[in-house]
Write a protein that holds these residues in place. Structure first.
Motif, PDB file in Angstrom:
ATOM      1  N   GLU A 157       0.234  19.787  -4.516  1.00 32.22           N
ATOM      2  CA  GLU A 157       1.150  19.092  -5.433  1.00 32.22           C
ATOM      3  C   GLU A 157       2.362  18.548  -4.681  1.00 32.22           C
ATOM      4  N   ALA A 158       2.906  19.342  -3.760  1.00 32.21           N
ATOM      5  CA  ALA A 158       4.067  18.889  -2.990  1.00 32.21           C
ATOM      6  C   ALA A 158       3.704  17.687  -2.127  1.00 32.21           C
ATOM      7  N   LEU A 159       2.544  17.736  -1.496  1.00 28.91           N
ATOM      8  CA  LEU A 159       2.101  16.645  -0.641  1.00 28.91           C
ATOM      9  C   LEU A 159       1.876  15.375  -1.468  1.00 28.91           C
ATOM     10  N   GLU A 160       1.270  15.517  -2.635  1.00 30.26           N
ATOM     11  CA  GLU A 160       1.014  14.356  -3.491  1.00 30.26           C
ATOM     12  C   GLU A 160       2.312  13.760  -4.018  1.00 30.26           C
ATOM     13  N   THR A 161       3.281  14.608  -4.339  1.00 29.77           N
ATOM     14  CA  THR A 161       4.572  14.112  -4.806  1.00 29.77           C
ATOM     15  C   THR A 161       5.263  13.305  -3.714  1.00 29.77           C
ATOM     16  N   ALA A 162       5.262  13.842  -2.485  1.00 27.19           N
ATOM     17  CA  ALA A 162       5.882  13.134  -1.369  1.00 27.19           C
ATOM     18  C   ALA A 162       5.176  11.803  -1.104  1.00 27.19           C
ATOM     19  N   ALA A 163       3.851  11.788  -1.212  1.00 24.18           N
ATOM     20  CA  ALA A 163       3.100  10.555  -0.985  1.00 24.18           C
ATOM     21  C   ALA A 163       3.424   9.509  -2.050  1.00 24.18           C
ATOM     22  N   ALA A 164       3.561   9.946  -3.286  1.00 18.00           N
ATOM     23  CA  ALA A 164       3.881   9.011  -4.376  1.00 18.00           C
ATOM     24  C   ALA A 164       5.255   8.389  -4.161  1.00 18.00           C
ATOM     25  N   ILE A 165       6.214   9.190  -3.746  1.00 15.88           N
ATOM     26  CA  ILE A 165       7.552   8.663  -3.488  1.00 15.88           C
ATOM     27  C   ILE A 165       7.521   7.708  -2.299  1.00 15.88           C
ATOM     28  N   ALA A 166       6.786   8.057  -1.257  1.00  8.49           N
ATOM     29  CA  ALA A 166       6.663   7.173  -0.102  1.00  8.49           C
ATOM     30  C   ALA A 166       6.149   5.802  -0.513  1.00  8.49           C
ATOM     31  N   ARG A 167       5.144   5.771  -1.370  1.00  6.32           N
ATOM     32  CA  ARG A 167       4.595   4.485  -1.808  1.00  6.32           C
ATOM     33  C   ARG A 167       5.603   3.699  -2.634  1.00  6.32           C
ATOM     34  N   ARG A 168       6.404   4.390  -3.449  1.00  6.50           N
ATOM     35  CA  ARG A 168       7.452   3.700  -4.214  1.00  6.50           C
ATOM     36  C   ARG A 168       8.472   3.056  -3.291  1.00  6.50           C
ATOM     37  N   LEU A 169       8.628   3.605  -2.100  1.00  7.70           N
ATOM     38  CA  LEU A 169       9.572   3.070  -1.129  1.00  7.70           C
ATOM     39  C   LEU A 169       8.942   1.987  -0.247  1.00  7.70           C
ATOM     40  N   GLY A 170       7.713   1.611  -0.547  1.00 11.91           N
ATOM     41  CA  GLY A 170       7.038   0.595   0.251  1.00 11.91           C
ATOM     42  C   GLY A 170       6.465   1.118   1.549  1.00 11.91           C
ATOM     43  N   LYS A 171       6.372   2.441   1.678  1.00 13.08           N
ATOM     44  CA  LYS A 171       5.796   3.028   2.885  1.00 13.08           C
ATOM     45  C   LYS A 171       4.289   3.200   2.710  1.00 13.08           C
ATOM     46  N   GLU A 172       3.616   3.421   3.839  1.00 11.52           N
ATOM     47  CA  GLU A 172       2.191   3.730   3.827  1.00 11.52           C
ATOM     48  C   GLU A 172       2.021   5.126   4.416  1.00 11.52           C
ATOM     49  N   PRO A 173       1.991   6.136   3.592  1.00  8.26           N
ATOM     50  CA  PRO A 173       1.984   7.500   4.129  1.00  8.26           C
ATOM     51  C   PRO A 173       0.712   7.826   4.898  1.00  8.26           C
ATOM     52  N   CYS A 174       0.902   8.323   6.125  1.00  9.51           N
ATOM     53  CA  CYS A 174      -0.187   8.854   6.940  1.00  9.51           C
ATOM     54  C   CYS A 174      -0.163  10.366   6.764  1.00  9.51           C
ATOM     55  N   ILE A 175      -1.235  10.942   6.275  1.00  7.71           N
ATOM     56  CA  ILE A 175      -1.274  12.378   5.992  1.00  7.71           C
ATOM     57  C   ILE A 175      -1.816  13.129   7.201  1.00  7.71           C
ATOM     58  N   CYS A 176      -0.995  13.993   7.755  1.00  4.74           N
ATOM     59  CA  CYS A 176      -1.408  14.857   8.862  1.00  4.74           C
ATOM     60  C   CYS A 176      -1.852  16.178   8.261  1.00  4.74           C
ATOM     61  N   GLN A 177      -3.143  16.429   8.261  1.00  7.06           N
ATOM     62  CA  GLN A 177      -3.694  17.587   7.560  1.00  7.06           C
ATOM     63  C   GLN A 177      -3.594  18.874   8.373  1.00  7.06           C
ATOM     64  N   GLN A 178      -3.288  18.773   9.661  1.00  2.00           N
ATOM     65  CA  GLN A 178      -3.097  19.959  10.502  1.00  2.00           C
ATOM     66  C   GLN A 178      -1.707  19.910  11.114  1.00  2.00           C
ATOM     67  N   ASP A 179      -1.041  21.032  11.090  1.00  2.79           N
ATOM     68  CA  ASP A 179       0.343  21.118  11.545  1.00  2.79           C
ATOM     69  C   ASP A 179       0.377  21.326  13.058  1.00  2.79           C
ATOM     70  N   ILE A 180       0.105  20.248  13.801  1.00  2.00           N
ATOM     71  CA  ILE A 180       0.069  20.329  15.256  1.00  2.00           C
ATOM     72  C   ILE A 180       1.359  19.746  15.825  1.00  2.00           C
ATOM     73  N   PRO A 181       1.764  20.156  17.040  1.00  5.74           N
ATOM     74  CA  PRO A 181       3.015  19.668  17.621  1.00  5.74           C
ATOM     75  C   PRO A 181       3.059  18.145  17.706  1.00  5.74           C
ATOM     76  N   ALA A 182       4.160  17.553  17.212  1.00  2.85           N
ATOM     77  CA  ALA A 182       4.430  16.116  17.277  1.00  2.85           C
ATOM     78  C   ALA A 182       3.550  15.268  16.359  1.00  2.85           C
ATOM     79  N   PHE A 183       2.616  15.923  15.603  1.00  3.08           N
ATOM     80  CA  PHE A 183       1.848  15.240  14.566  1.00  3.08           C
ATOM     81  C   PHE A 183       0.938  14.149  15.147  1.00  3.08           C
ATOM     82  N   ILE A 184       0.903  12.963  14.552  1.00  2.00           N
ATOM     83  CA  ILE A 184      -0.069  11.950  14.992  1.00  2.00           C
ATOM     84  C   ILE A 184       0.557  10.947  15.955  1.00  2.00           C
ATOM     85  N   VAL A 185       1.508  10.179  15.454  1.00  6.05           N
ATOM     86  CA  VAL A 185       1.981   9.023  16.222  1.00  6.05           C
ATOM     87  C   VAL A 185       2.728   9.438  17.483  1.00  6.05           C
TER      88      VAL A 185
END
Length: 319
Positions: A157-185
């Motif tokens: 629920e928390a992840l979906e809420t954050a994603a919905a807000i990101a889209r309202r801000l014109g962002k394209e949320p990239c979901i990192c499903q594993q909590d690894i150092p420095a994430f994706i980019v």
């Protein structure tokens, strides 16, 4: 909405929220920082109008929805909180403790971090399931980029809420499903930085030449597509597989900070912030590059809007 911390990224986060119609309570204990932040937000709002096509009425209207404050008490009625304090776990933990003391039990807290493990930050929280990583990119008010990171205890629920807000801000949320150092980019970026430093230190090319090669090579396609699409566009796996087999053994595998980077870091080099980095900058040159980068960010966002639609999901086919 709340933003906790009005440093470089915090200001841009506040501007992004204000530019998309949210009421923003901005927590910053330093009075001088609050004053500087308002000046910067004013400039960012002007960019959102002049370069991003926002309603001109926003130029004066946003101030009615902006509430800077030195303390956390006004966060009581906030529905979502973005923490953007110093990138130090202990300082972030102090901020979380103050936030949890005043907000509702179900309010999502998003931590703006580029590398700290969200699972680590969840330790000690009263409600760790509501904490989600939210990695913004500078300039935060212009870019479409945003990474969302699921910690070990982050609720769906928390992840979906954050994603919905990101889209309202014109962002394209990239979901990192594993909590690894420095994430994706940043993991991809650090791999490139290491190899760039390796090329520099082994005398393959100088700083200017390496930057030129990346700008005119990777820079051609990286705003349009990622590495997997680029492989498909430029020959496909059949072409790249044998090339990888030849090249991979020659790439740097160093796990220490390269000497040239270490020397600059120890000298206090902060790039355009203080005029010293891999390049030297006069104050005028530093301002020129900072302004050039912001203008470029807006052009890239406009191009992506044209190709993929504003705030659209670019997993679908380009227009």
């Amino acid at each position: 909405m709340a933003v906790v911390g009005l440093g470089l990224l915090g200001r841009g986060i506040a501007a992004s929220l204000l530019g998309h119609g949210f009421r923003v309570i901005a927590v910053e204990s330093d009075e001088a920082q609050r004053t500087r932040a308002e000046d910067h937000i004013t400039l960012m709002i002007a960019e959102m109008i002049d370069l991003g096509g926002a309603d001109p009425g926003l130029r004066s209207e946003w101030l009615r929805r902006y509430v800077p404050t030195p303390g956390f008490e006004p966060l009581t009625d906030c529905a979502f909180v973005v923490e953007s304090v110093t990138e130090e776990p202990a300082i972030k933990q102090q901020a979380f403790e103050a936030i949890e003391a005043v907000v509702g039990a179900n309010v999502v807290i998003a931590s703006n971090t580029s590398s700290i493990a969200i699972s680590q930050l969840q330790q000690g929280l009263k409600n760790p399931g509501r904490l989600v990583g939210m990695h913004w990119a500078e300039p935060a008010h212009a870019t479409r980029f945003m990474e969302l990171i699921r910690g070990a205890q982050t609720s769906t629920e928390a992840l979906e809420t954050a994603a919905a807000i990101a889209r309202r801000l014109g962002k394209e949320p990239c979901i990192c499903q594993q909590d690894i150092p420095a994430f994706i980019v940043n993991r991809l970026g650090y791999a490139m930085y290491r190899e760039a430093l390796h090329l520099l230190e082994t005398g393959v090319a100088d700083v200017e030449t390496i930057d030129l090669a990346v700008r005119n090579g990777l820079g051609l396609w990286a705003s349009l597509c990622g590495p997997f699409r680029w492989i498909d566009l430029s020959g496909g796996p059949e072409v790249y597989a044998p090339a990888l087999q030849r090249v991979l053994p020659t790439l740097s595998k160093a796990d220490d900070i390269p000497a040239s980077m270490q020397a600059l870091a120890e000298s206090g080099a902060r790039g355009t912030a203080n005029g010293r980095g891999f390049f030297q900058y006069t104050p005028e040159e530093a301002r020129h590059w900072d302004e050039l980068y912001r203008r470029h960010a807006w052009r890239v966002a406009q191009m992506q809007n044209e190709y993929f639609g504003p705030g659209a999901d670019t997993k679908s086919q380009a227009r």
